[in-house]
Design a protein around this motif. Structure first.
Motif, mmCIF file in Angstrom:
data_model
loop_
_atom_site.group_PDB
_atom_site.id
_atom_site.type_symbol
_atom_site.label_atom_id
_atom_site.label_comp_id
_atom_site.label_asym_id
_atom_site.label_seq_id
_atom_site.Cartn_x
_atom_site.Cartn_y
_atom_site.Cartn_z
ATOM 1 N N GLU A 1 0.824 -1.187 0.132
ATOM 2 C CA GLU A 1 0.023 -0.119 -0.151
ATOM 3 C C GLU A 1 0.774 1.095 -0.067
ATOM 4 O OE1 GLU A 1 -3.457 2.215 -0.228
ATOM 5 O OE2 GLU A 1 -3.287 0.096 -0.506
ATOM 6 N N ILE A 2 2.028 1.207 0.803
ATOM 7 C CA ILE A 2 2.986 2.489 0.701
ATOM 8 C C ILE A 2 3.612 2.808 -0.622
ATOM 9 C CG2 ILE A 2 5.114 3.347 1.914
ATOM 10 C CD1 ILE A 2 4.035 1.985 4.308
ATOM 11 N N LYS A 3 3.948 1.550 -1.248
ATOM 12 C CA LYS A 3 4.487 1.731 -2.603
ATOM 13 C C LYS A 3 3.687 1.785 -3.680
ATOM 14 C CE LYS A 3 8.962 -0.845 -1.800
ATOM 15 N NZ LYS A 3 9.815 0.101 -1.960
ATOM 16 N N SER A 4 2.375 1.572 -3.687
ATOM 17 C CA SER A 4 1.435 1.529 -4.645
ATOM 18 C C SER A 4 0.157 1.472 -4.253
ATOM 19 C CB SER A 4 1.639 0.125 -5.655
ATOM 20 O OG SER A 4 0.397 0.186 -6.695
ATOM 21 N N PRO A 5 -0.313 2.927 -3.948
ATOM 22 C CA PRO A 5 -1.718 3.057 -3.289
ATOM 23 C C PRO A 5 -2.788 2.343 -4.000
ATOM 24 C CG PRO A 5 -0.659 5.011 -3.399
ATOM 25 C CD PRO A 5 0.284 3.978 -4.110
ATOM 26 N N THR A 6 -3.778 1.682 -3.505
ATOM 27 C CA THR A 6 -4.876 0.892 -3.816
ATOM 28 C C THR A 6 -5.970 1.894 -4.587
ATOM 29 O OG1 THR A 6 -6.192 -0.760 -3.855
ATOM 30 C CG2 THR A 6 -6.285 0.755 -2.062
ATOM 31 N N THR A 7 -6.638 1.291 -5.573
ATOM 32 C CA THR A 7 -7.927 1.930 -6.303
ATOM 33 C C THR A 7 -8.839 0.907 -6.052
ATOM 34 O OG1 THR A 7 -7.247 0.959 -8.439
ATOM 35 C CG2 THR A 7 -6.435 3.264 -7.858
ATOM 36 N N MET A 8 -10.291 1.568 -5.998
ATOM 37 C CA MET A 8 -11.421 0.621 -5.882
ATOM 38 C C MET A 8 -11.528 -0.183 -7.387
ATOM 39 S SD MET A 8 -12.611 1.409 -2.972
ATOM 40 C CE MET A 8 -14.571 1.252 -2.850
ATOM 41 N N ARG A 9 -12.129 -1.435 -7.135
ATOM 42 C CA ARG A 9 -12.025 -2.292 -8.380
ATOM 43 C C ARG A 9 -13.327 -3.106 -7.813
ATOM 44 N NH1 ARG A 9 -10.182 -7.490 -8.936
ATOM 45 N NH2 ARG A 9 -8.843 -8.178 -7.417
ATOM 46 N N ARG A 10 -14.059 -3.555 -9.068
ATOM 47 C CA ARG A 10 -15.285 -4.474 -8.740
ATOM 48 C C ARG A 10 -14.746 -5.884 -9.555
ATOM 49 N NH1 ARG A 10 -20.462 -3.934 -7.125
ATOM 50 N NH2 ARG A 10 -21.840 -5.331 -7.829
ATOM 51 N N GLY A 11 -14.959 -6.828 -8.710
ATOM 52 C CA GLY A 11 -14.774 -8.141 -8.948
ATOM 53 C C GLY A 11 -16.104 -9.115 -9.030
ATOM 54 N N ARG B 1 -7.368 -12.188 -5.360
ATOM 55 C CA ARG B 1 -7.257 -12.305 -6.750
ATOM 56 C C ARG B 1 -8.343 -11.772 -7.782
ATOM 57 N NH1 ARG B 1 -3.474 -11.155 -10.592
ATOM 58 N NH2 ARG B 1 -3.456 -12.399 -12.475
ATOM 59 N N LYS B 2 -9.496 -12.285 -7.411
ATOM 60 C CA LYS B 2 -10.722 -12.065 -8.249
ATOM 61 C C LYS B 2 -11.855 -11.230 -7.489
ATOM 62 C CE LYS B 2 -9.171 -14.820 -11.539
ATOM 63 N NZ LYS B 2 -8.881 -14.204 -13.105
ATOM 64 N N GLU C 1 -17.693 -2.927 -4.498
ATOM 65 C CA GLU C 1 -16.392 -2.419 -5.193
ATOM 66 C C GLU C 1 -15.491 -2.284 -3.720
ATOM 67 O OE1 GLU C 1 -16.164 1.417 -6.764
ATOM 68 O OE2 GLU C 1 -17.481 0.604 -8.468
ATOM 69 N N THR C 2 -14.137 -2.929 -3.962
ATOM 70 C CA THR C 2 -13.413 -3.099 -2.876
ATOM 71 C C THR C 2 -11.985 -2.723 -3.290
ATOM 72 O OG1 THR C 2 -12.766 -5.298 -3.799
ATOM 73 C CG2 THR C 2 -14.536 -5.322 -2.071
ATOM 74 N N THR C 3 -10.982 -2.453 -2.314
ATOM 75 C CA THR C 3 -9.751 -2.222 -2.242
ATOM 76 C C THR C 3 -9.110 -3.451 -2.007
ATOM 77 O OG1 THR C 3 -9.498 -1.383 -0.079
ATOM 78 C CG2 THR C 3 -9.965 0.164 -1.503
ATOM 79 N N ARG C 4 -7.633 -3.492 -2.005
ATOM 80 C CA ARG C 4 -6.885 -4.419 -1.549
ATOM 81 C C ARG C 4 -7.376 -4.851 -0.129
ATOM 82 N NH1 ARG C 4 -2.458 -2.512 -5.241
ATOM 83 N NH2 ARG C 4 -1.853 -1.057 -3.207
ATOM 84 N N GLY C 5 -7.221 -3.790 0.631
ATOM 85 C CA GLY C 5 -7.457 -3.946 2.038
ATOM 86 C C GLY C 5 -8.846 -4.753 2.567
ATOM 87 N N ASP C 6 -9.795 -4.193 1.616
ATOM 88 C CA ASP C 6 -11.189 -4.783 1.824
ATOM 89 C C ASP C 6 -11.018 -6.256 1.621
ATOM 90 O OD1 ASP C 6 -12.050 -2.245 2.386
ATOM 91 O OD2 ASP C 6 -12.768 -1.879 0.385
ATOM 92 N N ARG C 7 -10.593 -6.746 0.452
ATOM 93 C CA ARG C 7 -10.379 -8.072 0.010
ATOM 94 C C ARG C 7 -9.516 -8.779 1.147
ATOM 95 N NH1 ARG C 7 -9.844 -5.213 -4.788
ATOM 96 N NH2 ARG C 7 -7.687 -5.732 -4.926
#
Length: 102
Positions: A29-39, A100-101, A44-50
């Motif tokens: 997260e520090i190196k590459s901030p996340t964005t919302m996406r829908r799988g 991943r998905k 819609e989730t972020t990496r942290g949500d998943r």
């Protein structure tokens, strides 16, 4: 301090994986901030949500397995309860799928 919990090898490995996932996600997260996406999850989730959803799912898979292990032994006529490693591997696969998905 930790006498209240039964620290078997699978339990220790599971919690070690959780800690490593949290540390890894923090660095990511520090190196590459996340964005919302829908799988395939219905929101819609972020990496942290998943990760959170995946960790909860992994914990529930392990708890269900521990709860039904005695019944599985009875139903399948096994000499001993099935290995907890089965639920560990299954929960980690589900966690990776959600990450991943989802």
């Amino acid at each position: 301090m930790f006498d209240w919990m039964v620290w078997t090898t699978p339990v220790a490995i599971f919690f070690t994986c959780v800690v490593l996932a949290l540390v890894g996600m923090t660095v990511w997260e520090i190196k590459s901030p996340t964005t919302m996406r829908r799988g395939w999850l219905p929101l819609e989730t972020t990496r942290g949500d998943r990760l959170f959803i995946g960790l909860l799912t992994a914990a529930y898979i392990n708890l269900v397995f521990v709860g039904i292990a005695g019944k599985l032994q009875e139903w399948l006529s096994l000499d001993a309860e099935p290995s907890i490693w089965i639920s560990f591997v299954l929960s980690m696969l589900v966690l990776m799928l959600i990450m991943r998905k989802g």
